[in-house]
Design an enzyme around this catalytic site. Structure first.
Site, PDB file in Angstrom:
ATOM      1  N   ARG A  52       0.847  -1.182   0.000  1.00  0.00           N
ATOM      2  CA  ARG A  52       0.000   0.000   0.000  1.00  0.00           C
ATOM      3  C   ARG A  52       0.894   1.248   0.000  1.00  0.00           C
ATOM      4  NH1 ARG A  52      -3.367  -3.011  -1.222  1.00  0.00           N
ATOM      5  NH2 ARG A  52      -5.418  -3.413  -0.287  1.00  0.00           N
ATOM      6  N   GLU A  53       0.446   2.293  -0.686  1.00  0.00           N
ATOM      7  CA  GLU A  53       1.118   3.590  -0.573  1.00  0.00           C
ATOM      8  C   GLU A  53       0.520   4.330   0.613  1.00  0.00           C
ATOM      9  OE1 GLU A  53       0.062   2.589  -3.816  1.00  0.00           O
ATOM     10  OE2 GLU A  53       2.111   1.820  -3.998  1.00  0.00           O
ATOM     11  N   ARG A  80      -7.142  25.868  -1.617  1.00  0.00           N
ATOM     12  CA  ARG A  80      -6.658  24.557  -1.209  1.00  0.00           C
ATOM     13  C   ARG A  80      -6.274  23.746  -2.447  1.00  0.00           C
ATOM     14  NH1 ARG A  80      -4.743  24.676   3.723  1.00  0.00           N
ATOM     15  NH2 ARG A  80      -6.282  24.512   5.407  1.00  0.00           N
ATOM     16  N   GLU A 117      -5.065  33.214  12.212  1.00  0.00           N
ATOM     17  CA  GLU A 117      -6.048  33.165  11.139  1.00  0.00           C
ATOM     18  C   GLU A 117      -7.293  33.997  11.394  1.00  0.00           C
ATOM     19  OE1 GLU A 117      -6.835  29.099  10.127  1.00  0.00           O
ATOM     20  OE2 GLU A 117      -4.759  28.717   9.526  1.00  0.00           O
ATOM     21  N   SER A 134      -8.810  10.474   6.262  1.00  0.00           N
ATOM     22  CA  SER A 134      -8.734   9.597   5.098  1.00  0.00           C
ATOM     23  C   SER A 134      -7.827   8.416   5.412  1.00  0.00           C
ATOM     24  CB  SER A 134      -8.209  10.367   3.881  1.00  0.00           C
ATOM     25  OG  SER A 134      -8.274   9.572   2.714  1.00  0.00           O
ATOM     26  N   GLY A 136      -7.810   5.450   4.581  1.00  0.00           N
ATOM     27  CA  GLY A 136      -7.497   4.523   3.504  1.00  0.00           C
ATOM     28  C   GLY A 136      -6.143   4.766   2.880  1.00  0.00           C
ATOM     29  N   GLU A 140      -2.687  11.083   8.769  1.00  0.00           N
ATOM     30  CA  GLU A 140      -3.035  12.268   9.552  1.00  0.00           C
ATOM     31  C   GLU A 140      -4.154  11.975  10.553  1.00  0.00           C
ATOM     32  OE1 GLU A 140      -3.790  16.705   8.191  1.00  0.00           O
ATOM     33  OE2 GLU A 140      -5.598  15.507   7.950  1.00  0.00           O
ATOM     34  N   GLU A 163       4.276  31.913   4.731  1.00  0.00           N
ATOM     35  CA  GLU A 163       3.785  30.557   4.486  1.00  0.00           C
ATOM     36  C   GLU A 163       2.773  30.534   3.338  1.00  0.00           C
ATOM     37  OE1 GLU A 163       2.393  28.718   8.065  1.00  0.00           O
ATOM     38  OE2 GLU A 163       4.272  29.049   9.148  1.00  0.00           O
ATOM     39  N   GLU A 165       0.058  32.114   3.003  1.00  0.00           N
ATOM     40  CA  GLU A 165      -1.321  32.068   3.482  1.00  0.00           C
ATOM     41  C   GLU A 165      -2.048  33.366   3.124  1.00  0.00           C
ATOM     42  OE1 GLU A 165      -1.066  29.150   7.377  1.00  0.00           O
ATOM     43  OE2 GLU A 165      -0.955  31.304   7.686  1.00  0.00           O
TER      44      GLU A 165
END
Length: 211
Positions: A52-53, A80, A117, A134, A136, A140, A163, A165
Site C-alpha cells: 500500500r502507498e 486549497r 487566522e 482519510s 485509507g 493524519e 507561508e 497564506e
C-alpha cells in the site's frame, strides 16, 4: 431487537506485520510504499503480503469559533490545492486549523492558529472528536475542537505571508448554519462535523427554554 455496540476494535496494532517500508518522497508530506500483512476476521491466519502507498502527515487540529450571545460563528476561506479540480471552487470554507508543531499539544496548536487566522484569543476549549480524515491512504490524525469567544463584528484578511497564506475570515449568523449544511458549499469533514455539533447545541438550548 438487540443492538451491538463496538467499543473496541476487533484487533490491535500487534495483529499487523510490516515487512518493509520504502520512502518514495519526502517534503511537506511524505510518501511511503509499505509491504505488510494482517490478521483476517474470524480466522487464525494472516493475509498474503501486499503493498500500500501511505501518505504520512503530521497530526492536525482545528477549532470552530462561536458566540451564543452574539449568535454568530466564524469560518475561514482559502485556496486549497487538494480542491484544485473541484467543480465549484478551489477556495474552500473551513474552520480554523493547522498542523501540530513538533510535540505541540493540539490545544496549543488551535490557540496559535486562531490568533494567526482570525486574531481571536481562545480560553476554554471543548474537544469534539479525534479522527482520521482519510485512513485509507493517509496517516493524519485530526483533533476537532469548539470554543466560545468574542468575535469581531466583521471579518478580514489573515494568515502568514511567509507561508503563502491568504485567508479570508467570515463572521456568520447562526441563521445561516442550516443553509450551509444543505447547500453543498461545505466540502471538508471538520467544518461539517463542527457545524452539525453547533446546530445540535442551538437546538438543545432552544428545547430547554421551551420546557
Amino acid at each position: 431487537m438487540s443492538m451491538t455496540i463496538i467499543e473496541q476494535a476487533s484487533y490491535s496494532h500487534d495483529d499487523v506485520e510490516v515487512e518493509n517500508r520504502e520512502s518514495l518522497y519526502q517534503g511537506f508530506t511524505q510518501l511511503e510504499k509499505v509491504t505488510l500483512k494482517h490478521r483476517l476476521f474470524g480466522q487464525s491466519h494472516y493475509t498474503q503480503p501486499f503493498q500500500r502507498e501511505l501518505i504520512r502527515r503530521k497530526q492536525a487540529a482545528g477549532v470552530l469559533l462561536y458566540n451564543h450571545t452574539q449568535q454568530k460563528f466564524a469560518l475561514i476561506e482559502q485556496f486549497r490545492v487538494g480542491a484544485l479540480d473541484d467543480t465549484q471552487s478551489p477556495w474552500q470554507l473551513e474552520i480554523i486549523a493547522g498542523v501540530l508543531d513538533g510535540d505541540e499539544p493540539p490545544e496549543e496548536c488551535v490557540r496559535r492558529e486562531s490568533v494567526e487566522e482570525s486574531g481571536c484569543q481562545i480560553d476554554e476549549l471543548t474537544h469534539l472528536f479525534s479522527f482520521y480524515p482519510s485512513a485509507g491512504a493517509c496517516s493524519e490524525l485530526f483533533h476537532l475542537y469548539a470554543a466560545q469567544t468574542d468575535l469581531p463584528e466583521h471579518g478580514g484578511i489573515f494568515g502568514l505571508p511567509e507561508e503563502n497564506e491568504n485567508i479570508q475570515l467570515h463572521i456568520l449568523d447562526y441563521s445561516q448554519i442550516e443553509m450551509l449544511l444543505s447547500s453543498g458549499r461545505l466540502r471538508n469533514a471538520p467544518v461539517i462535523m463542527a457545524l452539525q455539533w453547533l446546530w445540535q447545541q442551538i437546538q438543545l438550548s432552544t428545547d430547554l427554554r421551551d420546557i
